[in-house]
Scaffold this motif. Structure first.
Motif, PDB file in Angstrom:
ATOM      1  N   ARG A 154       0.844  -1.194   0.000  1.00  4.24           N
ATOM      2  CA  ARG A 154       0.000   0.000   0.000  1.00  4.24           C
ATOM      3  C   ARG A 154       0.883   1.250   0.000  1.00  4.24           C
ATOM      4  NH1 ARG A 154      -4.485   0.186   4.515  1.00  4.24           N
ATOM      5  NH2 ARG A 154      -2.678   0.230   5.893  1.00  4.24           N
ATOM      6  N   SER A 181      -2.938  -1.625  -3.017  1.00  6.64           N
ATOM      7  CA  SER A 181      -3.771  -0.461  -2.766  1.00  6.64           C
ATOM      8  C   SER A 181      -2.908   0.785  -2.904  1.00  6.64           C
ATOM      9  CB  SER A 181      -4.390  -0.529  -1.366  1.00  6.64           C
ATOM     10  OG  SER A 181      -5.132   0.642  -1.089  1.00  6.64           O
ATOM     11  N   TYR A 205      -6.627  -2.037  -6.033  1.00 11.25           N
ATOM     12  CA  TYR A 205      -7.516  -0.905  -5.823  1.00 11.25           C
ATOM     13  C   TYR A 205      -6.721   0.392  -5.977  1.00 11.25           C
ATOM     14  CZ  TYR A 205     -10.089  -4.667  -3.510  1.00 11.25           C
ATOM     15  OH  TYR A 205     -10.697  -5.862  -3.219  1.00 11.25           O
ATOM     16  N   SER A 207      -4.828   1.738  -8.083  1.00 11.60           N
ATOM     17  CA  SER A 207      -3.419   1.530  -8.426  1.00 11.60           C
ATOM     18  C   SER A 207      -3.207   1.698  -9.922  1.00 11.60           C
ATOM     19  CB  SER A 207      -2.955   0.137  -7.975  1.00 11.60           C
ATOM     20  OG  SER A 207      -3.013   0.013  -6.562  1.00 11.60           O
TER      21      SER A 207
END
Length: 350
Positions: A154, A181, A205, A207
């Motif tokens: 992330r 993410s 997500y 990205s």
């Protein structure tokens, strides 16, 4: 004893004097305090890694990188995080590796601050970047655990702008699961993500993914930017499960070869989409039972269902570009060269 099985036990005080304490009791207190590093609000704390180039010091970090072979300190931090059940937090800065980072099972690597996609489809930059200055590095991150290859990332930018032959994330042969993410990929790799030869699931997500040929099962891709991505043997081939993609932006032409039970809803395509049967590793080369619904295509681009495709549902897709006045440029529509495909209610091409 003040500490018993990791829990505080109130000592017995006599005449306002502290009770005696022995070496084993001191060790128990020390062990408990060290283990607190791995406890956070969600049950996992952080091992913190910083870089001297951004002013990090040991007063704020557990491990310090210096801009050269930073994978050494990061891999040490990963080992420690796995031992105490923590995640990795990279503070602001650029981390330069001369060998791959080797995440262990079920680890999260997180950037301190991360960007997000705005309404125009562009990304605000993450404040943490992983890159390499050595053309001999095969990949920035390499997952090759024998029993579990689950990786969470992330708020990280992965970059190989200097050496196009480098891969960003590479898997070994075992089944892999990748959760992304706000991860931004940049570079010119032939394959930015090298999936394992066994089953692979991708959950992405917000990205930006680039230049990869992906064989996916049980995957979910939402609100991402994808450039140079193609799909081979995704979905239900060989008893795999569904793959779902929606609200993404696809740049360049997209091909889906020997894919089954994939669902694409509400995506924007700036190139064409082609479904085709191929000559991959599957026994039955067929592209079937995919749902292509409610997608928007840039002017002049459309959907092609190739020979060998069947039972695909292609409905409610279209695209019109307004050029001022009464002038419009339409998408190119659906070309169906397969059999038993259901093509209905798509926007006209003129």
């Amino acid at each position: 004893m003040p500490i018993s099985n990791g829990r505080y036990i109130s000592p017995t005080w006599i005449n306002n004097q502290s009770p005696p304490i022995n070496a084993s009791e001191l060790q128990a207190i020390t062990d408990t305090l060290q283990n607190l590093d791995g406890i956070g609000g969600s049950g996992r704390g952080y091992i913190i890694v910083g870089t001297t180039q951004s002013g990090a010091t040991l007063s704020t970090c557990d491990y310090i990188c210096d801009g050269a072979s930073d994978e050494v300190e990061i891999n040490q931090a990963i080992q420690k995080a796995t031992e105490i059940g923590a995640n990795i937090l990279l503070l602001d800065g650029t981390y330069t590796v001369s060998n791959p980072i080797l995440p262990l099972s079920n680890i999260m690597i997180e950037g301190q601050q991360y960007g997000s996609k705005n309404d125009g489809g562009t990304y605000f930059p993450n404040t943490v970047k992983i890159t390499s200055s050595d053309q001999n590095v095969s990949s920035l991150i390499y997952m090759d655990n024998s029993f579990d290859n689950t990786l969470y990332m992330r708020g990280i930018t992965l970059s190989n702008l200097s050496f196009p032959s480098q891969f960003l994330i590479k898997y070994g042969t075992s089944t892999g699961i990748l959760y992304l993410s706000n991860v931004y990929m940049e570079g010119e790799s032939v394959n930015a993500i090298i999936p394992p030869s066994d089953e692979f699931s991708l959950h992405a997500y917000n990205s930006a993914l680039i230049s990869s040929t992906l064989s996916l099962s049980n995957s979910y891709i939402e609100n991402c930017s994808l450039n140079g991505i193609s799909f081979v043997e995704c979905g239900a081939i060989a008893q795999k499960t569904d793959t779902f993609m929606h609200f993404n932006s696809f740049f360049g032409n997209v091909t889906m070869t020997d894919c089954q039970k994939c669902t694409l809803i509400g995506n924007i395509f700036y190139g064409s989409l082609s479904l085709q049967s191929g000559s991959g590793s599957t026994t039955n080369h067929v592209c079937a039972c995919n749902n292509i619904m409610g997608n928007t295509f840039a002017a002049g681009n459309g959907i092609t269902l190739g020979t060998g495709t069947s039972y695909n549902n292609v409905t409610c897709n279209g695209g019109v570009a307004y050029q001022g006045g009464t002038s419009f440029t339409h998408w190119s529509g659906v070309t169906d060269n397969g059999t038993n495909n259901y093509v209905s209610n798509n926007m006209p091409t003129s």
